[in-house]
Design a protein around this motif. Sequence first.
Motif, mmCIF file in Angstrom:
data_model
loop_
_atom_site.group_PDB
_atom_site.id
_atom_site.type_symbol
_atom_site.label_atom_id
_atom_site.label_comp_id
_atom_site.label_asym_id
_atom_site.label_seq_id
_atom_site.Cartn_x
_atom_site.Cartn_y
_atom_site.Cartn_z
ATOM 1 N N ALA A 192 -21.984 55.030 -19.580
ATOM 2 C CA ALA A 192 -23.055 55.733 -20.261
ATOM 3 C C ALA A 192 -22.434 56.842 -21.066
ATOM 4 O O ALA A 192 -21.234 56.926 -21.186
ATOM 5 N N PHE A 193 -23.221 57.781 -21.619
ATOM 6 C CA PHE A 193 -22.628 58.865 -22.356
ATOM 7 C C PHE A 193 -23.453 60.116 -22.229
ATOM 8 O O PHE A 193 -24.606 60.091 -21.883
ATOM 9 N N VAL A 194 -22.789 61.221 -22.524
ATOM 10 C CA VAL A 194 -23.450 62.511 -22.524
ATOM 11 C C VAL A 194 -23.964 62.780 -23.922
ATOM 12 O O VAL A 194 -23.243 62.656 -24.891
ATOM 13 N N HIS A 211 -28.356 53.665 -16.771
ATOM 14 C CA HIS A 211 -27.545 54.407 -17.726
ATOM 15 C C HIS A 211 -27.825 55.907 -17.693
ATOM 16 O O HIS A 211 -27.062 56.687 -18.274
ATOM 17 N N PHE A 212 -28.875 56.327 -16.997
ATOM 18 C CA PHE A 212 -29.151 57.758 -16.870
ATOM 19 C C PHE A 212 -28.180 58.459 -15.924
ATOM 20 O O PHE A 212 -28.243 59.676 -15.771
ATOM 21 N N TRP A 213 -27.284 57.701 -15.311
ATOM 22 C CA TRP A 213 -26.396 58.314 -14.333
ATOM 23 C C TRP A 213 -25.511 59.397 -14.959
ATOM 24 O O TRP A 213 -25.240 60.439 -14.349
ATOM 25 N N SER A 214 -25.031 59.162 -16.188
ATOM 26 C CA SER A 214 -24.126 60.135 -16.793
ATOM 27 C C SER A 214 -24.847 61.420 -17.166
ATOM 28 O O SER A 214 -24.261 62.507 -17.126
ATOM 29 N N LEU A 215 -26.117 61.310 -17.529
ATOM 30 C CA LEU A 215 -26.898 62.519 -17.785
ATOM 31 C C LEU A 215 -27.023 63.341 -16.506
ATOM 32 O O LEU A 215 -26.989 64.570 -16.526
ATOM 33 N N ALA A 216 -27.166 62.639 -15.375
ATOM 34 C CA ALA A 216 -27.248 63.336 -14.090
ATOM 35 C C ALA A 216 -25.945 64.066 -13.784
ATOM 36 O O ALA A 216 -25.944 65.215 -13.324
ATOM 37 N N VAL A 217 -24.811 63.404 -14.038
ATOM 38 C CA VAL A 217 -23.512 64.044 -13.805
ATOM 39 C C VAL A 217 -23.386 65.304 -14.638
ATOM 40 O O VAL A 217 -22.968 66.363 -14.152
ATOM 41 N N TYR A 275 -16.775 56.589 -9.355
ATOM 42 C CA TYR A 275 -17.249 56.311 -10.703
ATOM 43 C C TYR A 275 -18.480 57.153 -11.045
ATOM 44 O O TYR A 275 -18.597 57.680 -12.148
ATOM 45 N N PHE A 276 -19.382 57.274 -10.100
ATOM 46 C CA PHE A 276 -20.643 57.970 -10.362
ATOM 47 C C PHE A 276 -20.626 59.447 -9.998
ATOM 48 O O PHE A 276 -21.543 60.174 -10.368
ATOM 49 N N GLY A 277 -19.628 59.901 -9.279
ATOM 50 C CA GLY A 277 -19.691 61.232 -8.683
ATOM 51 C C GLY A 277 -19.276 62.359 -9.613
ATOM 52 O O GLY A 277 -18.386 62.209 -10.450
ATOM 53 N N ILE A 278 -19.882 63.503 -9.443
ATOM 54 C CA ILE A 278 -19.506 64.695 -10.192
ATOM 55 C C ILE A 278 -18.121 65.169 -9.780
ATOM 56 O O ILE A 278 -17.381 65.742 -10.591
ATOM 57 N N HIS A 279 -17.717 64.902 -8.536
ATOM 58 C CA HIS A 279 -16.437 65.410 -8.054
ATOM 59 C C HIS A 279 -15.251 64.794 -8.786
ATOM 60 O O HIS A 279 -14.187 65.413 -8.868
ATOM 61 N N THR A 280 -15.403 63.580 -9.316
ATOM 62 C CA THR A 280 -14.307 62.936 -10.032
ATOM 63 C C THR A 280 -14.513 62.945 -11.541
ATOM 64 O O THR A 280 -13.687 62.406 -12.278
ATOM 65 N N ARG A 281 -15.592 63.546 -12.000
ATOM 66 C CA ARG A 281 -15.878 63.600 -13.439
ATOM 67 C C ARG A 281 -15.851 65.027 -13.986
ATOM 68 O O ARG A 281 -15.776 65.212 -15.199
ATOM 69 N N ALA A 282 -15.895 66.020 -13.118
ATOM 70 C CA ALA A 282 -15.968 67.406 -13.591
ATOM 71 C C ALA A 282 -14.758 67.769 -14.436
ATOM 72 O O ALA A 282 -14.867 68.557 -15.387
ATOM 73 N N TRP A 283 -13.599 67.207 -14.142
ATOM 74 C CA TRP A 283 -12.402 67.570 -14.900
ATOM 75 C C TRP A 283 -12.509 67.137 -16.365
ATOM 76 O O TRP A 283 -11.896 67.765 -17.246
ATOM 77 N N GLU A 284 -13.296 66.099 -16.644
ATOM 78 C CA GLU A 284 -13.452 65.651 -18.019
ATOM 79 C C GLU A 284 -14.264 66.661 -18.819
ATOM 80 O O GLU A 284 -13.943 66.963 -19.976
ATOM 81 N N LEU A 285 -15.326 67.176 -18.224
ATOM 82 C CA LEU A 285 -16.079 68.254 -18.869
ATOM 83 C C LEU A 285 -15.225 69.518 -18.959
ATOM 84 O O LEU A 285 -15.292 70.252 -19.952
ATOM 85 N N ALA A 286 -14.417 69.755 -17.922
ATOM 86 C CA ALA A 286 -13.544 70.926 -17.933
ATOM 87 C C ALA A 286 -12.499 70.830 -19.032
ATOM 88 O O ALA A 286 -12.090 71.852 -19.603
ATOM 89 N N ALA A 287 -12.054 69.614 -19.356
ATOM 90 C CA ALA A 287 -11.087 69.440 -20.438
ATOM 91 C C ALA A 287 -11.685 69.903 -21.762
ATOM 92 O O ALA A 287 -11.036 70.606 -22.552
#
Length: 761
Positions: A5-7, A207-213, A281-293
Amino acid sequence: MLWSAFVPETDPPIPIKAGPARPATSCPVNPAETEHMRLTNAEPTATPSGGAPIREPAGAPAPRDQAPSARPSHWRPDIEGLRALAVGAVIAAHIGFFHSEGGFIGVDVFFVISGFLITSLLLREIDRTGRVSIAGFYARRAVRLLPAATVVLAATLAAAWAWLPRTRLPDIATDAAAAALNVLNIRLAREDTDYLNADATPSPLQHFWSLAVEEQFYLAWPLLLLAIALAARRIWGGRFARAGHLRRRRTAAIAVVLAAIGIASFWCSVTRSGPDPTWSYFGIHTRAWELAAGAGVALAAGRLRRLPARAAAPLSWAGLGLIAASLAVIDERTTFPGAAAALPVAGTALVIAAGCAPHRFGATALLGIAPAQYIGKLSYGLYLWHWPLLMIGPAALGIDHPRLRDRLMLMAAAFLLSVATFHLVEHPIRTRRALVRVPSRALAMGGGLITAALAMSILASLQPMPAATQEEAAEVTGNDATVWELLDDSSDVDTVPANLTPSLEDAELDTPASYDDGCQVGRDDSEVNEDCWYGDPDGERTVVLFGDSHAAQWFPALNQNAEAAGWRLLVMTKSNCSVPQVATYDPYLKREYTECAVWKDGVYELLDEVRPDAVVAAAYDRKEILADDPQRAWVEGWAESVERLGETGADVYYLADTPDAGFNVPECLASNPRDASECVGDLDEAVVDPARREATVEAVTAAGATAVDPIPWICDTDGGACPVIVGDLLVYRDANHLSARFVAELAPQLAAAIPLDPEAQ
């Protein structure tokens, strides 16, 4: 499995102030610079806490009047083009376009963009006011995201009610509620790791999962920035502080916190994506670094703006090249996000960082072309609409097996809906001054939209199942009418009986009792549960049920027989774990299923201690085998396992696999309540690889096992059909598992094939 999905385009608004002209690629970093630029084309809304308009410092130039639709002079066309690239990649992967398997990396591109844009806005507000307006921040989010999202949620629920099997509506309604509350990623992670949902059709709202993250990240990030800003002002501020001292210390503190978040999250991504792929894949714990980048690029914008043009232009092309490379080398088998996500994340960060410095001949030459700019502007709507159309469109059009051209047609419809949504919903609402200048109004609107979405979800979940008839079928009891007696005439059943057991609504929950007791071991677990004893607890002889979920489905019948014969029953079953000694690929873990091999070794050690009298082994034949010759490896693996089980001293029974319907039977019956024969399967098509099945029977027989074929108990072998309703019984609870209620009625057949002699006590 396509979980990408996408932000969407991030916060609309900050005022544009008059000032000296700067190149179109400039990047804001301090009060003087940030007041000359904004990063979206939406109307300004930034306000301090309390909702009052921002007061400019003394001597500041008056705000320039500008139409809401006008594009600011400091537009970032490279970012808009990146949006188009990302949403295009996602859509290409979802429609199965040529060589687009890695398109799900579009989600990572959007996470970086979001981190950059939103952090830039927050840093700018801190530089102007010394704090962050939390109310203003969430008001901007509500105005930007919720109107279009609510429209899509409502339309998807209505379309699901109209065209999808009614059995799916409660789950879709729950997904809609989870999407409205920004927790859909958690729901999907829980559902996808649940063996009961292994064969579930993807939700049209997943596909709303990424908006949730993203929203989960932004629950904490503005608060952290506010805390740092207030602490910095208290520690390093004051009237005697040197010019720029507070800003430098505050920036350093933000950098430390951001680095800690990024490093911890990246470590989780690398270490957990393999053993725990769904949550990773779905978790904020493994995706936060991408937003942090992305946030890190925003924090370093001051230095990046001083990059020489001769360095910035090649860097932007290098970043675009990394994104293209990730599309080429990453696919559904890649452990993701993991370390692999660093490729698209680094590429996106490079493009954005290079765009902060004035330069010519960079990647903007490609990303800035008019079609990319327009697609980028519509990217949020395109993303929202494309997946529901792909999931519901074929059913609405009566297309059973959509091809690429069908999906392209649906994407054309998604484009038109995106245009309409942008011009009729998104743009008018996000530029409405009554909302954007008063956060309380925007927040009230957001709360109303969320409440409306929840109300629609509840209403959808309460919709009754359509009834085809009030007539009741003959009750199968095992005494008055057996499955055997009714089987031959069951292929001609016209309507779904009113007394169908289990009902279509409850079919997916009709699992063996061993599931509820935790005796069906999950995919990511390799521990053997030694407490799974059933049958007669005082029995002196032991029978073992061993295998995957296709073995576990026989529990109701085997448990009845064990109790009647006075035998103990030990259940050793694990999701998707086949009995044969062969390496297999797990599509949910997206790697070799190593947990299965470890678990089986533990089972063999336990059986060596238990010394069972009989072992009933069964497994689903549809497995992806990791071997040069999969057919031979499977057959020889079964023979090897039978020999190993025989070493425990047990009589080994090979219970061949049951027919595979190939489609979700309860959903089919819900769609055809007056013509149930539409769901009757062809026997020749229902048997998975008949040649291999026959070779396996020969191999296990030679290895000392007794082969049992259950197909005559389930299908009309003379008529070549496999009915889905027998009397009042539903045969399948999904696409390939028999319902527990139906299996319970097969106890007499199983007892005749696998005798548990009560006199042998």
